[in-house]
Design a protein around this motif. Structure first.
Motif, mmCIF file in Angstrom:
data_model
loop_
_atom_site.group_PDB
_atom_site.id
_atom_site.type_symbol
_atom_site.label_atom_id
_atom_site.label_comp_id
_atom_site.label_asym_id
_atom_site.label_seq_id
_atom_site.Cartn_x
_atom_site.Cartn_y
_atom_site.Cartn_z
ATOM 1 N N ARG A 8 0.874 -1.175 0.000
ATOM 2 C CA ARG A 8 0.000 0.000 0.000
ATOM 3 C C ARG A 8 0.909 1.222 0.000
ATOM 4 O O ARG A 8 1.430 1.637 1.035
ATOM 5 N N MET A 9 1.095 1.810 -1.161
ATOM 6 C CA MET A 9 2.137 2.815 -1.345
ATOM 7 C C MET A 9 1.872 4.082 -0.544
ATOM 8 O O MET A 9 0.735 4.528 -0.412
ATOM 9 N N GLY A 10 2.953 4.655 -0.030
ATOM 10 C CA GLY A 10 2.900 5.934 0.650
ATOM 11 C C GLY A 10 3.281 7.056 -0.291
ATOM 12 O O GLY A 10 3.445 6.869 -1.504
ATOM 13 N N TRP A 14 4.478 6.842 -4.331
ATOM 14 C CA TRP A 14 3.693 7.511 -5.372
ATOM 15 C C TRP A 14 4.546 8.555 -6.089
ATOM 16 O O TRP A 14 4.450 8.719 -7.315
ATOM 17 N N GLY A 15 5.388 9.257 -5.339
ATOM 18 C CA GLY A 15 6.285 10.224 -5.963
ATOM 19 C C GLY A 15 7.266 9.554 -6.916
ATOM 20 O O GLY A 15 7.534 10.069 -8.013
ATOM 21 N N MET A 16 7.801 8.398 -6.520
ATOM 22 C CA MET A 16 8.708 7.652 -7.391
ATOM 23 C C MET A 16 7.983 7.195 -8.653
ATOM 24 O O MET A 16 8.538 7.245 -9.755
ATOM 25 N N LEU A 17 6.731 6.748 -8.497
ATOM 26 C CA LEU A 17 5.954 6.280 -9.648
ATOM 27 C C LEU A 17 5.700 7.415 -10.635
ATOM 28 O O LEU A 17 5.833 7.244 -11.858
ATOM 29 N N ILE A 18 5.352 8.597 -10.120
ATOM 30 C CA ILE A 18 5.086 9.750 -10.991
ATOM 31 C C ILE A 18 6.367 10.187 -11.708
ATOM 32 O O ILE A 18 6.358 10.467 -12.917
ATOM 33 N N LEU A 19 7.482 10.247 -10.963
ATOM 34 C CA LEU A 19 8.748 10.628 -11.584
ATOM 35 C C LEU A 19 9.147 9.620 -12.662
ATOM 36 O O LEU A 19 9.617 10.006 -13.745
ATOM 37 N N LEU A 20 8.947 8.337 -12.385
ATOM 38 C CA LEU A 20 9.269 7.308 -13.364
ATOM 39 C C LEU A 20 8.415 7.460 -14.620
ATOM 40 O O LEU A 20 8.902 7.295 -15.742
ATOM 41 N N LEU A 245 11.641 0.938 -6.873
ATOM 42 C CA LEU A 245 10.204 0.884 -6.602
ATOM 43 C C LEU A 245 9.731 -0.555 -6.434
ATOM 44 O O LEU A 245 8.885 -0.837 -5.569
ATOM 45 N N ILE A 246 10.264 -1.479 -7.235
ATOM 46 C CA ILE A 246 9.912 -2.894 -7.065
ATOM 47 C C ILE A 246 10.307 -3.369 -5.671
ATOM 48 O O ILE A 246 9.549 -4.072 -4.996
ATOM 49 N N ALA A 249 7.759 -1.412 -3.191
ATOM 50 C CA ALA A 249 6.303 -1.503 -3.302
ATOM 51 C C ALA A 249 5.807 -2.721 -4.064
ATOM 52 O O ALA A 249 4.599 -2.880 -4.213
ATOM 53 N N GLY A 250 6.698 -3.559 -4.568
ATOM 54 C CA GLY A 250 6.269 -4.760 -5.258
ATOM 55 C C GLY A 250 6.107 -4.554 -6.754
ATOM 56 O O GLY A 250 6.046 -3.428 -7.263
ATOM 57 N N ALA A 251 6.031 -5.679 -7.474
ATOM 58 C CA ALA A 251 5.984 -5.633 -8.942
ATOM 59 C C ALA A 251 4.683 -5.040 -9.462
ATOM 60 O O ALA A 251 4.677 -4.248 -10.406
ATOM 61 N N THR A 252 3.551 -5.422 -8.857
ATOM 62 C CA THR A 252 2.258 -4.954 -9.354
ATOM 63 C C THR A 252 2.169 -3.433 -9.313
ATOM 64 O O THR A 252 1.724 -2.795 -10.276
ATOM 65 N N ASN A 253 2.591 -2.831 -8.221
ATOM 66 C CA ASN A 253 2.545 -1.370 -8.105
ATOM 67 C C ASN A 253 3.511 -0.703 -9.070
ATOM 68 O O ASN A 253 3.188 0.330 -9.675
#
Length: 309
Positions: A8-10, A14-20, A245-246, A249-253
């Motif tokens: 459950r991402m914090g 989420w910031g890493m996901l957006i930057l990626l 990120l993997i 937060a795991g592969a799915t996220n």
């Protein structure tokens, strides 16, 4: 002992996901420039080769050494095959047959494959109705944003469409397979460096045989800058961030980034190129946001009726 994965991402995740998504969304800009003068396999080789050199140079400058473990390099070569060499080649073929919009929609199926593969091959990333609904909403949002015109060629070039789906399935396998390096105690920097180097070695004979790059004319300044941006930002930095990120937060996220890439690409076009946001863009972004809310689960959980003990 490694810390548990935060499924459950914090805010940080989420910031890493957006930057990626910004880094990989920008790759379409660099690719659009570079492909005018450089054929696909040679460009993939330049991208992976230059990125691996940058990573090795960084490790040398910071006096780091690659992790040592029995079976590490065979695992890195398999990861590179699944995450770079094979999907990059499949998309290179597909985009000679179908429009980039349809390819983008098919690319957005990556999280769906990720949910399925993670459910089958991991003990702690099981599929839930909320995840499936969220991924479905996200894919629908991508389709709406890109527009119905992209779907006009969906009945043609079946081999190219299967190539796209095969590439996204490879990405899903790679995301789940990449989890093992965390359990082995191999850090994201080592994984990214090893994967990029292995990917360059895998694609080298293909580029030499298909493109004969020694016969090509020297590319112009804009193309060289595009290749540099593609290698440094969209590959070197992006893959380090992806494997981080993997691990967190795991592969799915981590695979959810493919739903965000069209959003960031359109927003960057609006901010930097003066493009106009159309109503379908807003609707598509709303669907993607709803999908993320469903996958995250926290907001939905607040409205559930709790049964008395």
């Amino acid at each position: 002992m490694t810390a548990p994965i935060n499924f459950r991402m914090g805010a940080a995740e989420w910031g890493m996901l957006i930057l990626l998504s910004i880094l990989w969304g920008g790759s379409f800009f660099f690719l659009g420039i570079a492909l005018r003068e450089v054929p696909p396999f040679t460009l993939v080789l330049a991208r992976l080769g230059l990125s691996s050199l940058l990573m090795l140079g960084f490790m040398a400058a910071t006096r780091r050494t690659m992790a040592r473990r029995a079976g590490l390099w065979p695992a890195l070569f398999l990861l590179a095959l699944l995450n770079t060499a094979l999907p990059f080649s499949l998309f290179a073929y597909a985009q000679t047959q179908i429009a980039s919009g349809l390819a983008s929609i098919l690319n957005a199926t990556t999280p769906l494959w990720g949910v399925i593969v993670a459910h089958l091959f991991t003990p702690d990333e099981k599929a839930t109705p909320a995840k499936l609904v969220g991924v479905g909403a996200g894919i629908a949002g991508v389709a709406v944003m890109i527009g119905g015109g992209a779907l006009s060629g969906i009945g043609a070039s079946l081999s190219a469409q299967l190539a796209c789906l095969g590439a996204t399935f490879c990405y899903a396998l790679a995301g789940v397979y990449g989890r093992r390096f965390r359990a082995w105690g191999v850090g994201p920097l080592d994984v990214a460096t090893g994967q990029l180097l292995a990917g360059a070695l895998l694609i080298l004979p293909v580029a030499l045989f298909v493109d004969a790059p020694w016969r090509l004319a020297l590319p112009g300044t804009a193309t060289l800058f595009a290749i540099g941006g593609l290698a440094l930002l969209s590959t070197t930095v992006a893959y380090f961030l992806y494997f981080s990120l993997i691990a967190r937060a795991g592969a799915t996220n981590a695979l959810l980034v493919t739903l965000l890439i069209p959003v960031t690409a359109i927003l960057l076009g609006t901010l930097l190129l003066g493009e106009v946001l159309l109503p379908r863009h807003w609707v598509g972004m709303a669907l993607i946001a709803a999908g993320f809310v469903a996958i995250d689960g926290r907001l939905v959980g607040r409205f559930r009726v709790r049964r008395p003990a």
